[in-house]
Design an enzyme around this catalytic site. Structure first.
Site, mmCIF file in Angstrom:
data_model
loop_
_atom_site.group_PDB
_atom_site.id
_atom_site.type_symbol
_atom_site.label_atom_id
_atom_site.label_comp_id
_atom_site.label_asym_id
_atom_site.label_seq_id
_atom_site.Cartn_x
_atom_site.Cartn_y
_atom_site.Cartn_z
ATOM 1 N N GLN A 82 -4.036 -1.628 9.815
ATOM 2 C CA GLN A 82 -3.937 -2.958 9.210
ATOM 3 C C GLN A 82 -4.469 -4.007 10.187
ATOM 4 O O GLN A 82 -4.091 -4.020 11.355
ATOM 5 C CB GLN A 82 -2.471 -3.249 8.846
ATOM 6 C CG GLN A 82 -2.264 -4.567 8.133
ATOM 7 C CD GLN A 82 -2.873 -4.597 6.724
ATOM 8 O OE1 GLN A 82 -2.807 -3.621 5.981
ATOM 9 N NE2 GLN A 82 -3.483 -5.715 6.371
ATOM 10 N N ASP A 88 -10.591 3.367 4.686
ATOM 11 C CA ASP A 88 -10.708 1.913 4.512
ATOM 12 C C ASP A 88 -12.120 1.418 4.851
ATOM 13 O O ASP A 88 -12.410 0.228 4.731
ATOM 14 C CB ASP A 88 -9.671 1.217 5.408
ATOM 15 C CG ASP A 88 -9.356 -0.207 4.957
ATOM 16 O OD1 ASP A 88 -9.518 -0.501 3.754
ATOM 17 O OD2 ASP A 88 -8.953 -1.016 5.807
ATOM 18 N N LYS A 125 0.840 -1.211 0.000
ATOM 19 C CA LYS A 125 0.000 0.000 0.000
ATOM 20 C C LYS A 125 0.870 1.253 0.000
ATOM 21 O O LYS A 125 0.573 2.215 -0.715
ATOM 22 C CB LYS A 125 -0.950 -0.027 1.206
ATOM 23 C CG LYS A 125 -2.028 -1.109 1.080
ATOM 24 C CD LYS A 125 -2.752 -1.394 2.394
ATOM 25 C CE LYS A 125 -3.705 -2.589 2.228
ATOM 26 N NZ LYS A 125 -4.298 -3.036 3.517
#
Lengths: 281, 281
Positions: A99, A122, A55
């Site tokens: 994450q 996200d 990413k």
């Protein structure tokens, strides 16, 4: 292979999205704004490290600033939330990605909820989930958004189609089901307790496999001409779909790798640029 | 009528819930706490006035305080939100119900969002929706909660069954679909754009009709032995299901009236008592 079969090329779709983003990033640069994504990694899971690095690299290639915060395996929920709050306050930060999974001592839901809705690129907060369910999210979860982007790029009709989703996770199965529903598909949500899964999969005009089991969906299950979206990623570059077997019956199919995965990352970048543009307005 | 057919008697289920609540209300009274529900009605819609009155009466019968706020048809969003904020602050108020629909000049979503999650006993906020979607809501929307309560009262199995929901509203179709999913049903969500609705309804082990069209679901559509939950209420005491026709084929069915309706009100009371108990702890 049938010549009118569509190979849904996620690498191409992602590339196209990123080309558009590059223009928007340069327009922001002209205003003195550089989009910035913070990735927070807790602990030392090798796969998670790989994802975070991928990413970060994708950001840098596009001129998006990537800040990486790496916290110890022993981090507490309170320590993690304090870092998230700091990033919420930092006006140079436009997007925050935590994450997952996080180590077991951390209350993952509490950590997700600490992310400002304005920086939840996200799509992990409860409010973001609900906005998406009601068709008005700024940042839907990236994988569901990627699936819709692929269908739209290939102009695959959704309205009135029967979509079957295998999987019901908060960031994939549930939100993609609701997004397909909001686009006027009839949606069936299946999972590990579904009885007669093969029969139900056979009803699908559009099948989304998000089950996390390698090569789980069999070619014999799917209807002739179905559109097959494989949102799984299992070790050894294997999706949730038995690709070769489903390829022969489907009218369109995403490969793994090179299907949903690259578009998911492109969506994360897009949301970060969207967030930066909103701040810049 | 087949003797082993279940008439799902919502009036009885509601009565039983209210008997349990009466005990809890008296236990709270012993601590000096009286549960209090505020109903806010904006404008002069006669059906809304009837609903609000019914809810108020149900509260009083149980010893729950019912405060009724009636605002003018011309109320602005800001004025309505100011009233809601006041009720959020009022420590004697445990639940807030904003009767909908509201007049067109009001931003209904903004008004719903103004309700504190701790007092959102009708389950209308986005956060409440998401908590419910993730299986952890304090107060799911009352009609979906009522549907689950009826199924549970009659010990009708949900896990592994195919539930078909017709309707996708934010307070009924979507949340009940997610609640059935969280109880391990396989869930299909249908709506006005569904193609081949009769065929899909025919797959249902459990059918939830929440479509708002009188006697819409035909007996010929349903599978022999299906459980039919009619969550519709149309003028003239008519549900969304052609009752007589579906009765002959179903294994269990809710009537209208006397089915989902009374249990919906019981759920509103239950959530208000739940909220009062939380404050009293």
């Amino acid at each position: 292979m049938n010549s009118d079969k569509l190979l849904l090329d996620g690498t191409r779709v992602a590339h196209q999205i990123q080309q558009d983003l590059a223009i928007r990033v340069s327009q922001l640069a002209a205003k003195g704004i550089q989009p910035c994504l913070v990735t927070i990694l807790v602990g030392d899971d090798p796969s998670s490290e790989t994802y975070v690095r991928m990413k970060g690299n994708a950001c840098r290639r596009l001129g998006i600033q990537s800040r990486r915060i790496h916290l110890a395996q022993t981090t507490t929920t309170e320590e993690l939330i304090a870092v998230i709050h700091e990033m919420n306050q930092d006006s140079y930060v436009h997007g925050i990605l935590l994450q997952h999974p996080v180590p077991p001592q951390i209350d993952e839901r509490a950590a997700f909820e600490a992310i400002s809705i304005h920086k939840d690129v996200d799509g992990v907060t409860m409010l973001g989930f609900a906005q998406n369910a009601f068709g008005e999210a700024s940042f839907p979860s990236c994988t569901p958004a990627a699936i819709l982007a692929i269908l739209d790029d290939y102009q695959i009709p959704i309205e009135g189609k029967h979509a079957v989703v295998i999987g019901r996770s908060p960031i994939l199965g549930k939100p993609v089901s609701l997004m397909l529903l909001n686009r006027n598909a009839t949606v069936t949500i299946c999972h590990s307790r579904t009885v007669g899964l093969d029969h139900i999969v056979g009803l699908a005009d559009i099948l989304v496999a998000a089950v996390g089991k390698p090569a789980f969906v069999q070619g014999s299950w799917i209807k002739e001409g179905a559109v097959v979206i494989d949102a799984g990623y299992n070790s050894g570059n294997i999706g949730d779909v038995d690709y070769e077997a489903c390829l022969t019956k489907s009218s369109a199919i995403t490969p793994v790798p090179g299907g949903v995965g690259p578009v998911t990352i492109a969506m994360l970048l897009k949301h970060t640029v969207d967030a930066a543009e909103k701040v810049g307005q």
